[in-house]
Design a protein around this motif. Structure first.
Motif, PDB file in Angstrom:
ATOM      1  N   THR A   1       0.839  -1.198   0.000  1.00  0.00           N
ATOM      2  CA  THR A   1       0.000   0.000   0.000  1.00  0.00           C
ATOM      3  C   THR A   1       0.876   1.252   0.000  1.00  0.00           C
ATOM      4  O   THR A   1       1.978   1.253   0.538  1.00  0.00           O
ATOM      5  CB  THR A   1      -0.943   0.026   1.217  1.00  0.00           C
ATOM      6  OG1 THR A   1      -0.170  -0.058   2.423  1.00  0.00           O
ATOM      7  CG2 THR A   1      -1.941  -1.129   1.170  1.00  0.00           C
ATOM      8  N   ASP A   2       0.342   2.311  -0.616  1.00  0.00           N
ATOM      9  CA  ASP A   2       1.078   3.571  -0.669  1.00  0.00           C
ATOM     10  C   ASP A   2       0.911   4.341   0.642  1.00  0.00           C
ATOM     11  O   ASP A   2       0.348   3.835   1.613  1.00  0.00           O
ATOM     12  CB  ASP A   2       0.650   4.407  -1.884  1.00  0.00           C
ATOM     13  CG  ASP A   2      -0.789   4.905  -1.825  1.00  0.00           C
ATOM     14  OD1 ASP A   2      -1.428   4.852  -0.750  1.00  0.00           O
ATOM     15  OD2 ASP A   2      -1.287   5.365  -2.875  1.00  0.00           O
ATOM     16  N   ILE A   3       1.365   5.573   0.680  1.00  0.00           N
ATOM     17  CA  ILE A   3       1.358   6.389   1.893  1.00  0.00           C
ATOM     18  C   ILE A   3      -0.049   6.610   2.455  1.00  0.00           C
ATOM     19  O   ILE A   3      -0.223   6.820   3.652  1.00  0.00           O
ATOM     20  CB  ILE A   3       2.092   7.739   1.654  1.00  0.00           C
ATOM     21  CG1 ILE A   3       2.369   8.468   2.956  1.00  0.00           C
ATOM     22  CG2 ILE A   3       1.292   8.620   0.725  1.00  0.00           C
ATOM     23  CD1 ILE A   3       3.516   7.889   3.716  1.00  0.00           C
ATOM     24  N   GLU A   4      -1.068   6.502   1.589  1.00  0.00           N
ATOM     25  CA  GLU A   4      -2.452   6.694   2.028  1.00  0.00           C
ATOM     26  C   GLU A   4      -3.198   5.372   2.208  1.00  0.00           C
ATOM     27  O   GLU A   4      -4.395   5.352   2.458  1.00  0.00           O
ATOM     28  CB  GLU A   4      -3.189   7.581   1.027  1.00  0.00           C
ATOM     29  CG  GLU A   4      -2.607   8.987   0.967  1.00  0.00           C
ATOM     30  CD  GLU A   4      -3.219   9.833  -0.131  1.00  0.00           C
ATOM     31  OE1 GLU A   4      -3.963   9.288  -0.981  1.00  0.00           O
ATOM     32  OE2 GLU A   4      -2.957  11.042  -0.138  1.00  0.00           O
ATOM     33  N   GLY A   5      -2.494   4.247   2.061  1.00  0.00           N
ATOM     34  CA  GLY A   5      -3.102   2.937   2.241  1.00  0.00           C
ATOM     35  C   GLY A   5      -3.737   2.361   0.989  1.00  0.00           C
ATOM     36  O   GLY A   5      -4.380   1.321   1.043  1.00  0.00           O
ATOM     37  N   ASN A   6      -3.551   3.010  -0.165  1.00  0.00           N
ATOM     38  CA  ASN A   6      -4.150   2.544  -1.422  1.00  0.00           C
ATOM     39  C   ASN A   6      -3.298   1.461  -2.069  1.00  0.00           C
ATOM     40  O   ASN A   6      -2.079   1.463  -1.948  1.00  0.00           O
ATOM     41  CB  ASN A   6      -4.284   3.707  -2.413  1.00  0.00           C
ATOM     42  CG  ASN A   6      -5.154   4.808  -1.873  1.00  0.00           C
ATOM     43  OD1 ASN A   6      -6.242   4.567  -1.384  1.00  0.00           O
ATOM     44  ND2 ASN A   6      -4.663   6.032  -1.946  1.00  0.00           N
ATOM     45  N   PHE A   7      -3.972   0.545  -2.784  1.00  0.00           N
ATOM     46  CA  PHE A   7      -3.262  -0.479  -3.537  1.00  0.00           C
ATOM     47  C   PHE A   7      -4.046  -0.822  -4.792  1.00  0.00           C
ATOM     48  O   PHE A   7      -5.245  -0.567  -4.892  1.00  0.00           O
ATOM     49  CB  PHE A   7      -3.045  -1.750  -2.702  1.00  0.00           C
ATOM     50  CG  PHE A   7      -4.307  -2.524  -2.428  1.00  0.00           C
ATOM     51  CD1 PHE A   7      -4.707  -3.553  -3.273  1.00  0.00           C
ATOM     52  CD2 PHE A   7      -5.089  -2.232  -1.328  1.00  0.00           C
ATOM     53  CE1 PHE A   7      -5.873  -4.273  -3.023  1.00  0.00           C
ATOM     54  CE2 PHE A   7      -6.258  -2.947  -1.073  1.00  0.00           C
ATOM     55  CZ  PHE A   7      -6.647  -3.965  -1.925  1.00  0.00           C
TER      56      PHE A   7
END
Length: 95
Positions: free
Chosen positions: A60-66
């Motif tokens: 996941t990226d810095i905002e929790g997205n994947f």
């Protein structure tokens, strides 16, 4: 303080999974799944997301997205994070 289980934010991640587009033949089908892993404090960066039985994975990226490509809609996603319980989630027809 973050809860030591993935259950609470995995439920939220499943609710946020993007609509799964089905592409023609099921044997040649590749599905792109998008979602966000959250806990009580917001998005969780660095959660490992893998497709069970494959080497296909992402974090996941810095905002929790994947986003991750999967073979078919009944694949299982494995969510793991250091210090947390690993969770397996069958994607199926969830959006």
């Amino acid at each position: 303080m973050r809860n030591k289980t993935l259950n609470s934010y995995l439920c939220i991640a499943l609710l946020l999974l993007a609509q799964i587009p089905f592409l023609g033949n099921l044997q040649a089908q590749s599905t792109l799944v998008k979602g966000t892993v959250l806990d009580a404090e917001g998005g969780m960066p660095g959660v490992n997301v893998t497709v069970k039985g494959t080497t296909n994975g992402t974090i996941t990226d810095i905002e929790g997205n994947f986003s991750i490509s999967m073979p078919g809609g009944n694949s299982v996603l494995i969510f793991s994070y250091i210090g947390y319980i690993t969770e397996e989630v069958t994607v199926g027809n969830q959006t």
